[in-house]
Design a protein around this motif. Structure first.
Motif, mmCIF file in Angstrom:
data_model
loop_
_atom_site.group_PDB
_atom_site.id
_atom_site.type_symbol
_atom_site.label_atom_id
_atom_site.label_comp_id
_atom_site.label_asym_id
_atom_site.label_seq_id
_atom_site.Cartn_x
_atom_site.Cartn_y
_atom_site.Cartn_z
ATOM 1 N N LEU A 24 0.330 -1.274 0.338
ATOM 2 C CA LEU A 24 -0.233 0.126 -0.267
ATOM 3 C C LEU A 24 0.389 1.595 0.077
ATOM 4 N N THR A 25 0.483 2.429 -0.398
ATOM 5 C CA THR A 25 0.689 3.863 -0.639
ATOM 6 C C THR A 25 0.716 4.384 0.298
ATOM 7 N N GLN A 26 1.116 5.701 0.752
ATOM 8 C CA GLN A 26 0.209 6.411 1.616
ATOM 9 C C GLN A 26 -0.274 7.341 1.145
ATOM 10 N N THR A 27 -0.641 7.331 0.093
ATOM 11 C CA THR A 27 -2.286 7.997 -0.437
ATOM 12 C C THR A 27 -3.473 6.704 -0.344
ATOM 13 N N GLN A 28 -2.685 5.793 -0.743
ATOM 14 C CA GLN A 28 -3.897 4.968 -0.550
ATOM 15 C C GLN A 28 -4.283 3.813 0.767
ATOM 16 N N LEU A 29 -3.176 4.608 1.967
ATOM 17 C CA LEU A 29 -4.027 4.165 2.971
ATOM 18 C C LEU A 29 -4.262 5.611 4.127
ATOM 19 N N ALA A 30 -4.079 6.657 3.018
ATOM 20 C CA ALA A 30 -4.494 7.474 4.301
ATOM 21 C C ALA A 30 -6.178 7.697 3.624
ATOM 22 N N GLU A 31 -6.452 7.012 2.035
ATOM 23 C CA GLU A 31 -7.472 7.421 1.681
ATOM 24 C C GLU A 31 -8.760 6.225 2.458
ATOM 25 N N ARG A 32 -8.291 5.197 2.983
ATOM 26 C CA ARG A 32 -8.841 4.194 3.985
ATOM 27 C C ARG A 32 -8.792 4.888 5.050
ATOM 28 N N VAL A 33 -7.814 5.550 5.829
ATOM 29 C CA VAL A 33 -8.107 5.615 7.384
ATOM 30 C C VAL A 33 -8.827 7.028 7.065
ATOM 31 N N GLY A 34 -9.363 8.271 6.259
ATOM 32 C CA GLY A 34 -9.452 9.414 6.080
ATOM 33 C C GLY A 34 -8.988 10.937 5.578
ATOM 34 N N VAL A 35 -7.122 10.039 6.323
ATOM 35 C CA VAL A 35 -6.747 11.413 6.635
ATOM 36 C C VAL A 35 -6.144 11.886 4.610
ATOM 37 N N ALA A 36 -5.430 12.900 5.354
ATOM 38 C CA ALA A 36 -4.549 13.762 3.986
ATOM 39 C C ALA A 36 -2.593 12.551 3.973
ATOM 40 N N PRO A 50 -1.479 9.530 16.420
ATOM 41 C CA PRO A 50 -2.863 10.210 15.618
ATOM 42 C C PRO A 50 -3.691 10.399 17.090
ATOM 43 N N ARG A 51 -5.049 10.728 17.288
ATOM 44 C CA ARG A 51 -5.799 10.809 18.267
ATOM 45 C C ARG A 51 -7.304 10.519 18.451
ATOM 46 N N GLY A 52 -7.878 10.554 19.231
ATOM 47 C CA GLY A 52 -9.259 10.337 18.812
ATOM 48 C C GLY A 52 -9.856 9.183 17.702
ATOM 49 N N GLU A 56 -7.974 5.076 15.998
ATOM 50 C CA GLU A 56 -8.740 3.973 16.683
ATOM 51 C C GLU A 56 -8.302 3.495 15.222
ATOM 52 N N ALA A 57 -9.037 4.678 13.964
ATOM 53 C CA ALA A 57 -9.346 3.558 13.100
ATOM 54 C C ALA A 57 -7.615 3.370 12.129
ATOM 55 N N TYR A 58 -6.765 4.235 12.133
ATOM 56 C CA TYR A 58 -5.769 3.692 11.946
ATOM 57 C C TYR A 58 -5.136 2.363 13.112
ATOM 58 N N ALA A 59 -5.309 2.235 14.339
ATOM 59 C CA ALA A 59 -4.807 0.843 15.384
ATOM 60 C C ALA A 59 -5.488 -0.161 14.405
ATOM 61 N N LYS A 60 -6.855 0.143 13.853
ATOM 62 C CA LYS A 60 -7.961 -1.209 13.697
ATOM 63 C C LYS A 60 -7.315 -2.003 12.360
#
Length: 423
Positions: A24-36, A50-52, A56-60
């Motif tokens: 996975l690229t950083q862009t693809q992982l960012a899209e799955r988590v919902g961040v830049a 990361p917080r909040g 949780e989404a990143y850890a999952k």
């Protein structure tokens, strides 16, 4: 209300390794988590956490990637070819009808001798009872002169306080970090100040740094960012050059390093100077692994183009270590660094409080002196056609003076009144 414990996360290096293992690229992982994508780059380099809900989404997501990696790395289960048969009533009937060959039949378990219970012996009279065997003397019954010394249990070491742990980390890594930062900047005072600022930042965020798996890497990344900041060129100290190294070879190597772009120079120092591997170098420089490899190759080509003797990476590593060790670069004591960071934190806090108070006072004064009702503005004057402009009075002529004197001499009450009379 107390805040619940944060969701645990792997180290920044493990996060990057899991992402690259999943292709996975950083862009693809960012899209799955919902961040830049820049946020993911900062998470993998350890600059931010990361917080909040994002944490949780990143850890999952990381947990899912780790499970997939473990599933792919696990070996397939071994199956017995003799037992790979279809399960069903026909197969079981066939198995019962056809006996297994002797080579495949398992031996029946034989009971161990200890499992067989022996009959209890009959009681023997005291006259016929055999004498008890003589026991060998135990260490307690031996004399003190022949007894071996028993080591006393050592007490468990007391846990270190935060200040002691910080001082130990500083004394262990500060001298090496100052020498490495000198290779980046070529300035002794700037290298020392960068390392001190990095450790002061680490002391301010000590709970986070103490739980990090690589606290030295955390401080090193902060020191490099401060040393290579473009704002350093605007400082008065940067305008005055420092004396170069005394050795001509060291002077040439240092000038060659300073001619490299900051990103290439940092990658070269981390890989060939510090000795990090390529993924760790890419994570610390917030770049992808191919980009870090490209920067490293370009930096080596530039150094080898000017100094052909350093084309070998082993020779380059040795020369970088010699260049950093030949300079006398000292570091301040840990207590002074901690006190300096605390003073800077208190100054920033007081400055923020003073600015907030001034802002509140200015707002209150504005509210107090502001008009409470609307006052329409005065419209500008306009000339009216047909009316001569107003002329200021000037000096009187002789005729006007005579007329004024005549009017003053006459009665101002008017003519006498006629009284009516009866006829």
């Amino acid at each position: 209300m107390t805040r619940g414990p944060a969701t645990p996360l792997p180290s920044p290096k493990a996060r990057r390794r899991l992402r690259e293992a999943a292709s996975l690229t950083q862009t693809q992982l960012a899209e799955r988590v919902g961040v830049a994508p820049g946020t993911v780059r900062a998470w993998e380099s350890g600059r931010t956490t990361p917080r909040g809900r994002k944490r949780e989404a990143y850890a999952k997501l990381l947990k899912t990637l780790a499970e997939e990696e473990a599933r792919q790395a696990a070996p397939p289960p071994k199956t017995d070819p003799t037992r790979d048969r279809a399960s069903g009533p026909e197969a079981r009937a066939g198995a019962e009808a056809e006996p297994e060959p002797e080579a495949v039949r398992e031996p029946e378990p034989v009971p161990e001798p200890e499992a067989v219970r022996e009959p209890e012996p009959e009681p023997v009279p005291e006259t016929v009872r055999e004498p008890e065997p003589v026991r060998e003397p135990t260490p307690e019954s031996q004399p003190r002169s022949t007894r071996e010394p028993v080591p006393e249990p050592r007490p468990a070491p007391a846990p270190l306080t935060p200040a002691q742990a910080f001082d130990a980390l500083y004394e262990f890594s500060a001298p090496a970090l100052v020498r490495q930062t000198f290779l980046l900047t070529g300035r002794r005072e700037q290298a020392r100040e960068s390392v001190e600022r990095a450790f002061q930042t680490a002391w301010e965020r000590w709970p986070e740094v103490a739980r990090d798996r690589d606290p030295v890497g955390w401080v090193r990344a902060t020191a490099y960012e401060y040393a290579l900041s473009p704002w350093q060129r605007f400082r008065p100290r940067h305008r005055h050059p420092e004396p170069p190294p005394a050795d001509p070879g060291d002077r040439t190597l240092l000038n060659t390093l300073l001619r490299l772009p900051p990103r290439h120079r940092r990658t070269l120092v981390l890989y060939d100077g510090v000795g990090l591997d390529l993924p760790e170098t890419a994570a610390e420089t917030e770049a992808s692994t191919p980009a870090a490899a490209h920067r490293l190759l370009r930096a080596r080509e530039a150094v080898a183009g000017r100094l052909p003797a350093l084309a070998d990476p082993q020779v380059l590593h040795r020369r970088l270590a010699e260049l950093a060790s030949n300079e006398r670069l000292g570091a301040a004591r840990p207590p002074s660094v901690r006190r300096g960071g605390e003073r800077r934190a208190r100054f920033r806090t007081r400055a923020a409080i003073a600015f907030t108070v001034a802002l509140i006072g200015t707002t209150a004064l504005t509210v107090r002196t502001a008009p409470t009702h609307y006052e329409p503005p005065v419209s500008p004057g306009q000339a009216v056609r047909g009316v001569p402009p107003r002329v200021a009075p000037g000096s009187l002529s002789d005729e006007e003076l005579e007329l004024r004197q005549k009017l003053r001499d006459q009665l101002q009450d008017g003519p006498e009144r006629l009284s009516p009379q009866l006829e």
